[in-house]
Design an enzyme around this catalytic site. Structure first.
Site, mmCIF file in Angstrom:
data_model
loop_
_atom_site.group_PDB
_atom_site.id
_atom_site.type_symbol
_atom_site.label_atom_id
_atom_site.label_comp_id
_atom_site.label_asym_id
_atom_site.label_seq_id
_atom_site.Cartn_x
_atom_site.Cartn_y
_atom_site.Cartn_z
ATOM 1 N NE ARG B 14 47.866 74.388 33.711
ATOM 2 C CZ ARG B 14 49.223 74.250 33.892
ATOM 3 N NH1 ARG B 14 49.796 73.014 34.225
ATOM 4 N NH2 ARG B 14 49.959 75.560 33.998
ATOM 5 C CB SER B 41 51.327 69.023 35.024
ATOM 6 O OG SER B 41 50.900 67.824 35.255
ATOM 7 C CD GLU B 62 50.219 57.768 31.667
ATOM 8 O OE1 GLU B 62 50.646 56.670 31.274
ATOM 9 O OE2 GLU B 62 50.595 58.572 32.178
ATOM 10 C CG PHE B 87 51.125 61.315 28.626
ATOM 11 C CD1 PHE B 87 51.754 61.028 27.282
ATOM 12 C CD2 PHE B 87 51.656 62.340 29.304
ATOM 13 C CE1 PHE B 87 52.930 61.875 26.941
ATOM 14 C CE2 PHE B 87 52.805 63.036 28.930
ATOM 15 C CZ PHE B 87 53.345 62.771 27.704
ATOM 16 N NE ARG B 171 51.211 72.886 30.596
ATOM 17 C CZ ARG B 171 52.154 72.756 31.727
ATOM 18 N NH1 ARG B 171 53.137 73.495 32.049
ATOM 19 N NH2 ARG B 171 51.806 71.422 32.257
#
Lengths: 269, 318
Positions: B14, B41, B62, B87, B171
């Site tokens: 990330r 995030s 979303e 999501f 991540r």
């Protein structure tokens, strides 16, 4: 263009739409008849669009979120010069670019693909937000059905539009009071719509959506907030035996019914 | 039991995504980042401080996020739509289909913390179906980089590509595998290690485990080829068919259910063009028990030693 001239064009569009649905043997004629006055006012008076340059960066954006009434959009686009008028006869035919829901990659003037309900308003919010970011002067219009407002994604978009301060966005809800299977009131009654939109921070105008003298000023109104027009319309407007009858959501007229409808719509042309 | 798979320094991809996006945005004012309250995030804090007006946070919504991305593209913005992959892809799949893929909106979907990165948070937060969902859609390249170098290269590629794509990021820390000057090519597998007895194919967080497995196999006198297959669609048929012909056995591993993911995509090529013995490693069609991503990968038979064992078994089927 004046309201009386727009009314004449709307009747021509209704007649061509009726013929196309009859010949194709399918379509969503009830919701097409309810929305045609708004489409006509948009394309023949309100929208800044250039049919020979359908991707012009400064064009006003229009999204027909109730994509199942594509035939009405096709007829309107053809009459405005985006596609050949004779192409309407290919509606729903094999390999025609005019399928049951509009395709932006094939049909000039269509901005985004709709069909599943609750998609057009979020995309329109993105279009309006893009103009805010770039400084573009275009205005974004989107039409949803009233039953379509049962989709939760619309309320996500309504929240975002208010939060983003999108005074360059106009939502028209085609409030014809009927959805596919029954009356809105008997299904999941959202009426009255005005206080709900106002509670979310929108300015709301209520009009007779089948009266051109009310449709035009409402569409041309500019607000300091996102603007919602609750357009009270009649499903099947203009054809007496279809009007406000839920079974005409996507029914196809018989020969006798077709002739009667043609006669009614032809009277004033 | 769960000693680190790699002793090399591990990196969160990330960070490479965020740094690359910020660098690109400095030279391209049309770039916007769209998120669903996922500034932290998605590592968009730096982007937000540098370009506050170009961070479009729609809140926890979303479906709207993806639709807004399509609208931004229509208005000439280059939108990177970022959210936790379960999501982004699960909640908004119909928007991805209709607004992005079918509408050919120039939107870059960035699924953060894909696979089982959220480990202990449980199956609601695992995204082990997203390859299957997204690769079923036309007109949507699906890409899972294996390290920070490939992540940065893929983000640069995505910005220059005229069309939608889905970047699947994690991540979970991974070591550097590709050379620093690596240039991403859509649909091209990277040969990380050549071999003649079996081919190990993976992407994302599994590629470095495949490299470890190849080392173990080498210790047993088995020559394993390792292909990094970041692009799941369009898939590199040529590299897969060559691997089948030249090594005669294939093992795939993925942080995804074995139904419809990378292994399935490779199997489709093998079945039609070069049938050979093959084994798909991944989540075997269950909801995972509690555990970290690394624990779960081990648990589901993707410890390097377990991958090596699977390779030995599949070689015996030749």
């Amino acid at each position: 263009m004046e309201p009386t001239e727009l009314e004449r064009i709307a009747r021509q569009i209704r007649l061509r739409d009726l013929q196309a649905v009859y010949e194709a043997g399918a379509g969503h004629i009830g919701g097409e008849m309810s929305v045609i006055d708004i489409l006509t006012a948009l394309y023949f008076r309100v929208l800044r669009v250039w049919p020979d340059q359908p991707k012009h960066p400064e064009r006003d954006r229009f999204v027909l979120s109730k994509g199942h009434t594509a035939c009405a959009l096709y007829v309107t686009l053809a009459k405005r010069g985006f596609i050949p008028e004779e192409e309407i006869s290919t509606f729903l035919q094999p390999h025609s670019r005019l399928n049951g829901h509009p395709n932006n990659n094939k049909v000039p003037g269509v901005e985004t693909n709709t069909g599943p309900l609750g998609h057009g308003l979020p995309v329109a919010v993105g279009m309006a937000k893009a103009a805010k970011l770039s400084g573009a002067k275009y205005h974004t219009y989107v039409i949803t059905g009233d039953g379509e407002m049962q989709e939760g994604s619309n309320w996500e978009a309504i929240m975002a539009a208010a939060q983003f301060g999108l005074d360059n966005l106009t939502l028209v809800i085609d409030h014809n009071r009927f959805q596919q299977g029954a009356a809105l009131a008997d299904t999941n009654d959202l009426a009255p719509l005005r206080p709900k939109l106002e509670a979310f921070g929108w300015e709301v105008t209520e009009i007779n959506g089948n009266a051109m003298s009310e449709v035009v000023p409402a569409l041309e109104h500019r607000s300091s907030r996102p603007h919602c027009i609750v357009a009270h319309t009649n499903k099947g407007h203009g054809i007496s035996f279809m009007q406000d009858r839920v079974d005409w959501h996507h029914k196809v007229p018989s020969k006798e019914q077709y002739d009667l409808a043609v006669a009614e719509l032809s009277e004033a042309i | 039991m769960n000693a680190p798979v790699s002793t090399a320094k591990l990196h969160d991809c990330r960070d490479a995504f965020a740094a690359t996006l910020e660098k690109l945005a400095e030279n391209d004012e049309t770039i916007v980042a769209v998120c669903n309250d996922s500034v932290g995030s998605s590592k968009l804090g730096g982007f937000k401080s540098k370009f506050p007006d170009r961070l479009v946070n729609v809140g926890i919504a979303e479906q709207n996020m993806v639709g807004v991305g399509a609208g931004l593209a229509n208005g000439g913005r280059l939108a990177f739509v970022c959210g936790a992959s379960p999501f982004l892809t699960g909640r908004a799949l119909e928007q991805i289909k209709a607004d992005i893929s079918y509408s050919n909106a120039n939107v870059k979907l960035v699924g953060i913390s894909s696979g089982m990165a959220y480990g202990e948070l449980g199956p609601t937060h695992h995204s082990i179906e997203d390859f299957a969902w997204t690769r079923a859609l036309p007109n949507l390249p699906v890409i899972a980089p294996c390290d920070r170098i490939e992540t940065a290269a893929a983000v640069e590629w995505a910005a220059s590509y005229d069309g939608p794509c889905f970047l699947r990021l994690s991540r979970v820390g991974v070591p550097d595998l590709l050379p620093a000057n690596h240039k991403f090519e859509l649909g091209k597998a990277n040969l990380l290690r050549d071999g003649s007895d079996v081919t190990l194919i993976a992407n994302g967080t599994l590629t470095h485990r495949m490299m470890k497995a190849a080392e173990i196999l080498a210790g047993q006198g088995i020559s394993a080829r390792v292909l990094n297959l970041a692009t799941v669609r369009p898939i590199d048929e040529e590299a897969i068919i060559a691997a089948a012909h030249e090594t005669g056995a294939i093992v795939t591993a993925e942080e995804h259910t074995i139904f419809g993911g990378l292994g399935s995509a490779v199997a489709e090529v093998i079945v039609e063009h070069a049938p050979i013995p093959m084994k798909r490693l991944g989540v075997p069609g269950v909801f995972a028990p509690t555990g970290s991503a690394e624990f779960l990968l081990d648990e589901f038979g993707m410890r390097p030693a377990s991958i090596a064992e699977a390779a030995v078994t599949v070689i015996k089927r030749k």
